[in-house]
Design a protein around this motif. Structure first.
Motif, PDB file in Angstrom:
ATOM      1  N   LEU A  20      39.587  66.502  76.797  1.00  0.00           N
ATOM      2  CA  LEU A  20      40.895  66.031  76.378  1.00  0.00           C
ATOM      3  C   LEU A  20      40.776  64.596  75.884  1.00  0.00           C
ATOM      4  N   THR A  21      41.192  64.342  74.663  1.00  0.00           N
ATOM      5  CA  THR A  21      41.256  62.987  74.129  1.00  0.00           C
ATOM      6  C   THR A  21      42.684  62.685  73.716  1.00  0.00           C
ATOM      7  N   VAL A  22      43.010  61.386  73.674  1.00  0.00           N
ATOM      8  CA  VAL A  22      44.384  60.975  73.420  1.00  0.00           C
ATOM      9  C   VAL A  22      44.408  60.015  72.246  1.00  0.00           C
ATOM     10  N   ARG A  23      45.350  60.239  71.318  1.00  0.00           N
ATOM     11  CA  ARG A  23      45.568  59.328  70.197  1.00  0.00           C
ATOM     12  C   ARG A  23      47.032  58.935  70.165  1.00  0.00           C
ATOM     13  N   ARG A  24      47.283  57.686  69.856  1.00  0.00           N
ATOM     14  CA  ARG A  24      48.654  57.196  69.747  1.00  0.00           C
ATOM     15  C   ARG A  24      48.974  57.000  68.268  1.00  0.00           C
ATOM     16  N   VAL A  25      50.048  57.633  67.810  1.00  0.00           N
ATOM     17  CA  VAL A  25      50.446  57.504  66.411  1.00  0.00           C
ATOM     18  C   VAL A  25      51.761  56.766  66.320  1.00  0.00           C
ATOM     19  N   MET A  26      52.116  56.341  65.122  1.00  0.00           N
ATOM     20  CA  MET A  26      53.251  55.437  64.959  1.00  0.00           C
ATOM     21  C   MET A  26      54.600  56.140  64.911  1.00  0.00           C
ATOM     22  N   ASP A  27      54.587  57.466  64.886  1.00  0.00           N
ATOM     23  CA  ASP A  27      55.852  58.195  64.786  1.00  0.00           C
ATOM     24  C   ASP A  27      56.459  58.463  66.159  1.00  0.00           C
ATOM     25  N   GLY A  28      56.203  57.567  67.120  1.00  0.00           N
ATOM     26  CA  GLY A  28      56.792  57.735  68.442  1.00  0.00           C
ATOM     27  C   GLY A  28      56.215  58.897  69.195  1.00  0.00           C
ATOM     28  N   ALA A  29      54.913  59.166  69.018  1.00  0.00           N
ATOM     29  CA  ALA A  29      54.314  60.321  69.667  1.00  0.00           C
ATOM     30  C   ALA A  29      52.881  60.033  70.085  1.00  0.00           C
ATOM     31  N   ASP A  30      52.486  60.629  71.209  1.00  0.00           N
ATOM     32  CA  ASP A  30      51.104  60.624  71.658  1.00  0.00           C
ATOM     33  C   ASP A  30      50.523  62.010  71.402  1.00  0.00           C
ATOM     34  N   VAL A  31      49.348  62.053  70.789  1.00  0.00           N
ATOM     35  CA  VAL A  31      48.698  63.325  70.485  1.00  0.00           C
ATOM     36  C   VAL A  31      47.570  63.559  71.476  1.00  0.00           C
ATOM     37  N   LEU A  32      47.689  64.619  72.257  1.00  0.00           N
ATOM     38  CA  LEU A  32      46.658  65.021  73.206  1.00  0.00           C
ATOM     39  C   LEU A  32      45.836  66.127  72.562  1.00  0.00           C
ATOM     40  N   CYS A  33      44.561  65.855  72.286  1.00  0.00           N
ATOM     41  CA  CYS A  33      43.695  66.809  71.599  1.00  0.00           C
ATOM     42  C   CYS A  33      42.803  67.514  72.618  1.00  0.00           C
ATOM     43  N   LEU A  34      42.977  68.815  72.734  1.00  0.00           N
ATOM     44  CA  LEU A  34      42.196  69.608  73.680  1.00  0.00           C
ATOM     45  C   LEU A  34      41.192  70.455  72.915  1.00  0.00           C
ATOM     46  N   SER A  35      39.942  70.412  73.325  1.00  0.00           N
ATOM     47  CA  SER A  35      38.902  71.174  72.632  1.00  0.00           C
ATOM     48  C   SER A  35      38.023  71.894  73.644  1.00  0.00           C
ATOM     49  N   GLY A  36      37.303  72.898  73.156  1.00  0.00           N
ATOM     50  CA  GLY A  36      36.370  73.640  74.007  1.00  0.00           C
ATOM     51  C   GLY A  36      36.984  74.901  74.568  1.00  0.00           C
ATOM     52  N   ILE A  37      36.680  75.180  75.823  1.00  0.00           N
ATOM     53  CA  ILE A  37      37.137  76.388  76.509  1.00  0.00           C
ATOM     54  C   ILE A  37      37.959  75.979  77.721  1.00  0.00           C
ATOM     55  N   LEU A  38      39.214  76.393  77.747  1.00  0.00           N
ATOM     56  CA  LEU A  38      40.094  76.041  78.857  1.00  0.00           C
ATOM     57  C   LEU A  38      40.102  77.178  79.873  1.00  0.00           C
ATOM     58  N   ASP A  39      39.208  77.069  80.877  1.00  0.00           N
ATOM     59  CA  ASP A  39      39.162  78.075  81.928  1.00  0.00           C
ATOM     60  C   ASP A  39      39.990  77.610  83.112  1.00  0.00           C
ATOM     61  N   THR A  40      39.807  78.243  84.284  1.00  0.00           N
ATOM     62  CA  THR A  40      40.656  77.949  85.445  1.00  0.00           C
ATOM     63  C   THR A  40      40.522  76.508  85.905  1.00  0.00           C
ATOM     64  N   GLU A  41      39.290  76.011  86.057  1.00  0.00           N
ATOM     65  CA  GLU A  41      39.100  74.653  86.533  1.00  0.00           C
ATOM     66  C   GLU A  41      39.562  73.637  85.502  1.00  0.00           C
ATOM     67  N   GLY A  42      39.280  73.905  84.239  1.00  0.00           N
ATOM     68  CA  GLY A  42      39.748  73.021  83.187  1.00  0.00           C
ATOM     69  C   GLY A  42      41.258  72.972  83.130  1.00  0.00           C
ATOM     70  N   ALA A  43      41.921  74.107  83.428  1.00  0.00           N
ATOM     71  CA  ALA A  43      43.381  74.157  83.420  1.00  0.00           C
ATOM     72  C   ALA A  43      43.968  73.243  84.479  1.00  0.00           C
ATOM     73  N   ALA A  44      43.328  73.197  85.659  1.00  0.00           N
ATOM     74  CA  ALA A  44      43.811  72.317  86.730  1.00  0.00           C
ATOM     75  C   ALA A  44      43.730  70.860  86.299  1.00  0.00           C
ATOM     76  N   ALA A  45      42.629  70.476  85.648  1.00  0.00           N
ATOM     77  CA  ALA A  45      42.486  69.103  85.155  1.00  0.00           C
ATOM     78  C   ALA A  45      43.520  68.800  84.085  1.00  0.00           C
TER      79      ALA A  45
END
Length: 413
Positions: A20-45
């Motif tokens: 998970l990486t985070v980018r802040r943009v100027m339109d009043g929004a934070d973009v959370l970029c999720l990549s890879g495989i979201l399994d059970t343990e990754g879901a908890a994180a």
């Protein structure tokens, strides 16, 4: 897309194959970029990170969740996204989805706190146009759409169940995003206006047009049209439906005529007609009905699998009789069975509408207030003929009327 602030990206928690990486943009929004495989343990994180960012954003900033880099989304991941955003139905989290299997998940079972967009540009464009009271599953268009702007089909959808209205609205939202991006339109309002104008010009319901936009292959270019060299095809001649040739173009009226003919032919107390929708995972969607109460219609508004009798007929590819809803082992303890019984239905008979290749494209279901078989051989044959009529007409309508509408939409840009 607006420019990013000079704030370095930071990496969030890393669990197994998800990042998970985070980018802040100027339109009043934070973009959370999720990549890879979201399994059970990754879901908890992800749950911990998502909660932290939602709290930090507060009411001044919006959160956009970018799932375009996600190769696999587990059931645990879906549950986390739903439970951590459900309270945000008034200010939903925007979700960018591109992978087919992930997009299908959010289309078939949208969460109330999520608003699906096809690209980051579409998500940013949607920010000022999402009214505070709107959620992913309840908006057919931009916030300034009024009751007077609704088409007849929009109003008719109120009779076809809140579940399907919510899910087909998500498809309309996806179609808006596709049209916005494909034709470089100035915003979602322009995309919605184009869809609505095309819907009205060709008398194709908005949700049917949106489904076609989402599922049709991308046009090759502007000069040759979307579907070049398509021969004109006259509507089929139904065996039992007494409708003129021009009546085949009026989808709503033909389906109303069909369901009333079904009731008369089968000496039934109620009837329903479902058609499959590719954009909804080929679920059966309630299209027309007679003699059925609102609670039952809502329960069968969209059917993906048994125990509903229409889904059984589709799965088996042959007619299915339920002699008594109150004793049928597959229905008696289910919500759809209880809804049918509460509506006064005791016996059900469902006939699949099969295309030439054997695929089921719809189902006709009739209801009887008394238990036990009641249909004569003549009536059974008539129902099969009506189902055949429905299959032939539906195939022609999709290949002719709907594609004509797509051609018109494409030609306007």
């Amino acid at each position: 897309m607006s420019q990013e602030q000079a704030v370095p990206s930071r990496t969030g928690r890393r669990e197994l194959n998800a990042t998970l990486t985070v980018r802040r943009v100027m339109d009043g929004a934070d973009v959370l970029c999720l990549s890879g495989i979201l399994d059970t343990e990754g879901a908890a994180a992800l749950g911990h990170e998502l909660t932290a960012h939602l709290r930090a954003a507060g009411s001044n900033r919006r959160v956009i969740l970018d799932l375009t880099g996600l190769r696999l989304l587990s059931a645990a991941g879906i549950h986390v996204l739903d439970t951590h955003t459900r309270h945000l139905s008034e200010h939903p989290v925007l979700v960018i989805v591109s992978t087919a299997h992930v997009r299908e998940i959010f289309t078939v079972a949208p969460a109330p706190g999520l608003y699906v967009c096809p690209t980051l540009d579409a998500a940013l464009a949607a920010l000022p146009e999402i009214a505070p009271h709107r959620t992913v599953g309840t908006a057919d268009g931009p916030e300034d759409q009024t009751d007077e702007d609704q088409t007849d089909e929009d109003q008719a959808d109120d009779d076809l169940g809140t579940r399907t209205k919510a899910r087909t609205s998500a498809v309309i939202g996806m179609a808006q995003g596709i049209v916005l991006e494909r034709y470089a339109l100035p915003g979602l309002q322009a995309a919605f206006d184009l869809l609505r104008e095309t819907s009205r010009r060709h008398d194709v319901p908005l949700r049917v047009l949106a489904s076609a936009v989402v599922t049709a292959p991308r046009p090759a270019g502007r000069s040759s049209g979307w579907f070049p060299d398509r021969p004109p095809t006259p509507p089929p001649s139904p065996e039992l439906l007494d409708v003129p040739e021009q009546g085949a173009y009026d989808r709503r009226q033909l389906l109303r005529t069909l369901v009333h003919e079904v009731v008369a032919v089968a000496d039934a107390d109620g009837a329903e007609v479902h058609l499959t929708d590719q954009a909804l995972g080929n679920s059966l969607v309630l299209e027309s009905h007679s003699g059925l109460d609102a609670a039952y219609r809502d329960r069968v508004a969209q059917v993906g699998a048994p125990p509903a009798v229409c889904a059984r007929a589709r799965l088996l590819g042959r007619p299915v009789l339920v002699a008594d809803v109150t004793t049928d082992p597959d229905l008696v303890a289910t919500e759809v069975g209880r809804a049918a019984s509460a509506a006064g239905s005791r016996a059900l008979y469902a006939v699949p509408a099969l295309a030439e290749d054997g695929a089921c494209v719809g189902v006709i279901t009739v209801h009887h207030a008394r238990p036990g078989p009641w249909l004569t051989h003549v009536q059974l044959n008539a129902l099969r003929n009506l189902a055949n009529d429905l299959a032939r007409w539906n195939s022609w309508y999709r290949r002719t009327v709907v594609l004509d509408a797509l051609e018109h939409l494409h030609a306007q840009n």
